[in-house]
Scaffold this motif. Structure first.
Motif, PDB file in Angstrom:
ATOM      1  N   ASP A   1      35.782   8.826 -51.373  1.00 47.36           N
ATOM      2  CA  ASP A   1      37.025   9.383 -50.829  1.00 47.36           C
ATOM      3  C   ASP A   1      37.849   8.316 -50.124  1.00 47.36           C
ATOM      4  O   ASP A   1      37.312   7.386 -49.524  1.00 47.36           O
ATOM      5  CB  ASP A   1      36.734  10.497 -49.825  1.00 47.36           C
ATOM      6  CG  ASP A   1      36.190  11.750 -50.482  1.00 47.36           C
ATOM      7  OD1 ASP A   1      36.222  11.831 -51.723  1.00 47.36           O
ATOM      8  OD2 ASP A   1      35.721  12.634 -49.757  1.00 47.36           O
ATOM      9  N   CYS A   2      39.157   8.478 -50.180  1.00 52.50           N
ATOM     10  CA  CYS A   2      40.091   7.635 -49.445  1.00 52.50           C
ATOM     11  C   CYS A   2      40.837   8.558 -48.496  1.00 52.50           C
ATOM     12  O   CYS A   2      41.357   9.587 -48.904  1.00 52.50           O
ATOM     13  CB  CYS A   2      41.057   6.959 -50.407  1.00 52.50           C
ATOM     14  SG  CYS A   2      42.312   5.973 -49.581  1.00 52.50           S
ATOM     15  N   LEU A   3      40.875   8.197 -47.241  1.00 53.25           N
ATOM     16  CA  LEU A   3      41.455   9.058 -46.215  1.00 53.25           C
ATOM     17  C   LEU A   3      42.718   8.429 -45.646  1.00 53.25           C
ATOM     18  O   LEU A   3      42.763   7.230 -45.412  1.00 53.25           O
ATOM     19  CB  LEU A   3      40.438   9.175 -45.082  1.00 53.25           C
ATOM     20  CG  LEU A   3      40.183  10.495 -44.430  1.00 53.25           C
ATOM     21  CD1 LEU A   3      39.827  11.547 -45.440  1.00 53.25           C
ATOM     22  CD2 LEU A   3      39.106  10.352 -43.401  1.00 53.25           C
ATOM     23  N   ILE A   4      43.726   9.243 -45.412  1.00 56.11           N
ATOM     24  CA  ILE A   4      44.933   8.802 -44.718  1.00 56.11           C
ATOM     25  C   ILE A   4      45.132   9.748 -43.544  1.00 56.11           C
ATOM     26  O   ILE A   4      45.165  10.962 -43.725  1.00 56.11           O
ATOM     27  CB  ILE A   4      46.166   8.842 -45.634  1.00 56.11           C
ATOM     28  CG1 ILE A   4      45.995   7.871 -46.792  1.00 56.11           C
ATOM     29  CG2 ILE A   4      47.431   8.544 -44.844  1.00 56.11           C
ATOM     30  CD1 ILE A   4      47.083   7.959 -47.827  1.00 56.11           C
ATOM     31  N   LEU A   5      45.236   9.188 -42.356  1.00 54.75           N
ATOM     32  CA  LEU A   5      45.513   9.998 -41.165  1.00 54.75           C
ATOM     33  C   LEU A   5      46.961   9.765 -40.781  1.00 54.75           C
ATOM     34  O   LEU A   5      47.361   8.641 -40.517  1.00 54.75           O
ATOM     35  CB  LEU A   5      44.594   9.604 -40.012  1.00 54.75           C
ATOM     36  CG  LEU A   5      43.109   9.851 -40.222  1.00 54.75           C
ATOM     37  CD1 LEU A   5      42.322   9.364 -39.021  1.00 54.75           C
ATOM     38  CD2 LEU A   5      42.843  11.312 -40.480  1.00 54.75           C
ATOM     39  N   HIS A   6      47.722  10.830 -40.747  1.00 55.02           N
ATOM     40  CA  HIS A   6      49.146  10.739 -40.452  1.00 55.02           C
ATOM     41  C   HIS A   6      49.473  11.794 -39.408  1.00 55.02           C
ATOM     42  O   HIS A   6      49.038  12.930 -39.527  1.00 55.02           O
ATOM     43  CB  HIS A   6      49.938  10.991 -41.744  1.00 55.02           C
ATOM     44  CG  HIS A   6      51.407  10.953 -41.552  1.00 55.02           C
ATOM     45  ND1 HIS A   6      52.146  12.078 -41.253  1.00 55.02           N
ATOM     46  CD2 HIS A   6      52.276   9.935 -41.611  1.00 55.02           C
ATOM     47  CE1 HIS A   6      53.413  11.739 -41.146  1.00 55.02           C
ATOM     48  NE2 HIS A   6      53.520  10.444 -41.367  1.00 55.02           N
TER      49      HIS A   6
ATOM     50  N   GLY B   1      45.732  12.668 -31.971  1.00 53.03           N
ATOM     51  CA  GLY B   1      44.279  12.662 -32.109  1.00 53.03           C
ATOM     52  C   GLY B   1      43.732  11.826 -33.256  1.00 53.03           C
ATOM     53  O   GLY B   1      42.533  11.865 -33.538  1.00 53.03           O
ATOM     54  N   LYS B   2      44.572  11.053 -33.937  1.00 59.18           N
ATOM     55  CA  LYS B   2      44.114  10.240 -35.076  1.00 59.18           C
ATOM     56  C   LYS B   2      43.058   9.219 -34.651  1.00 59.18           C
ATOM     57  O   LYS B   2      41.978   9.149 -35.243  1.00 59.18           O
ATOM     58  CB  LYS B   2      45.299   9.524 -35.729  1.00 59.18           C
ATOM     59  CG  LYS B   2      46.383  10.447 -36.252  1.00 59.18           C
ATOM     60  CD  LYS B   2      47.569   9.685 -36.810  1.00 59.18           C
ATOM     61  CE  LYS B   2      48.247   8.775 -35.830  1.00 59.18           C
ATOM     62  NZ  LYS B   2      49.014   9.420 -34.770  1.00 59.18           N
ATOM     63  N   THR B   3      43.358   8.436 -33.633  1.00 56.34           N
ATOM     64  CA  THR B   3      42.421   7.421 -33.167  1.00 56.34           C
ATOM     65  C   THR B   3      41.170   8.061 -32.594  1.00 56.34           C
ATOM     66  O   THR B   3      40.050   7.584 -32.822  1.00 56.34           O
ATOM     67  CB  THR B   3      43.094   6.507 -32.120  1.00 56.34           C
ATOM     68  OG1 THR B   3      44.227   5.883 -32.729  1.00 56.34           O
ATOM     69  CG2 THR B   3      42.136   5.453 -31.601  1.00 56.34           C
TER      70      THR B   3
END
Length: 116
Positions: free
Chosen positions: A22-27, A33-35
Motif C-alpha cells: 500500500d501507498c498512503l497519502i495523508l492530507h 492529526g497527520k503527524t
C-alpha cells in the motif's frame, strides 16, 4: 485508537489497516492529526485509547518534519529521503540523476529564470 493532548481529542476511533504494497497519502489541515497518526504508527507515541498492532518483524522509518531548512547544508533530497528509510532497511543510496551544470551555477539573482 484515540489520541488526546491536554484533554483535546486529536484522533478519535481511528481504524486503519496498511498492506505491504500500500501507498498512503495523508492530507489535511494543520493541526488535523497527520503527524500524530504517523508517530502512533511508528511507535513514537502511545494512544490514549486503543492499540496499534504491527506485523512481527516490521521495521518503520520516520523522518520528522523540519520547521526550517538550512539551504547551505550539504545533503541531497535523495539522502534526506533515504535517512527516513534507514530505520526500515539498511542505508540505500537512491539512484543519482545526472546533474545539470548550468542550473548548479545559478545563484539567486545571478541569472535569468526562477531559482529555488
Amino acid at each position: 485508537m484515540t489520541q488526546q493532548f491536554d484533554g483535546r481529542t486529536v484522533l478519535h476511533d481511528v481504524t486503519l489497516r496498511i498492506g505491504g504494497s500500500d501507498c498512503l497519502i495523508l492530507h489535511g489541515p494543520n493541526g488535523g492529526g497527520k503527524t500524530t497518526l504517523l508517530r502512533l504508527i511508528a511507535g513514537l507515541q502511545s494512544p490514549a485509547a486503543g492499540t496499534v498492532t504491527r506485523a512481527a518483524g516490521l521495521r518503520i522509518g520516520y523522518l520528522p518534519q523540519a520547521r526550517s531548512i538550512d539551504r547551505q547544508f550539504p545533503i541531497t533530497v535523495g539522502q534526506v529521503v533515504s535517512s527516513g528509510l534507514a530505520g526500515r532497511r539498511p542505508w540505500q543510496s537512491l539512484p543519482r540523476r545526472p546533474r545539470n551544470p548550468a542550473r548548479r551555477s545559478q545563484r539567486p539573482g545571478s541569472g535569468p529564470g526562477k531559482t529555488l
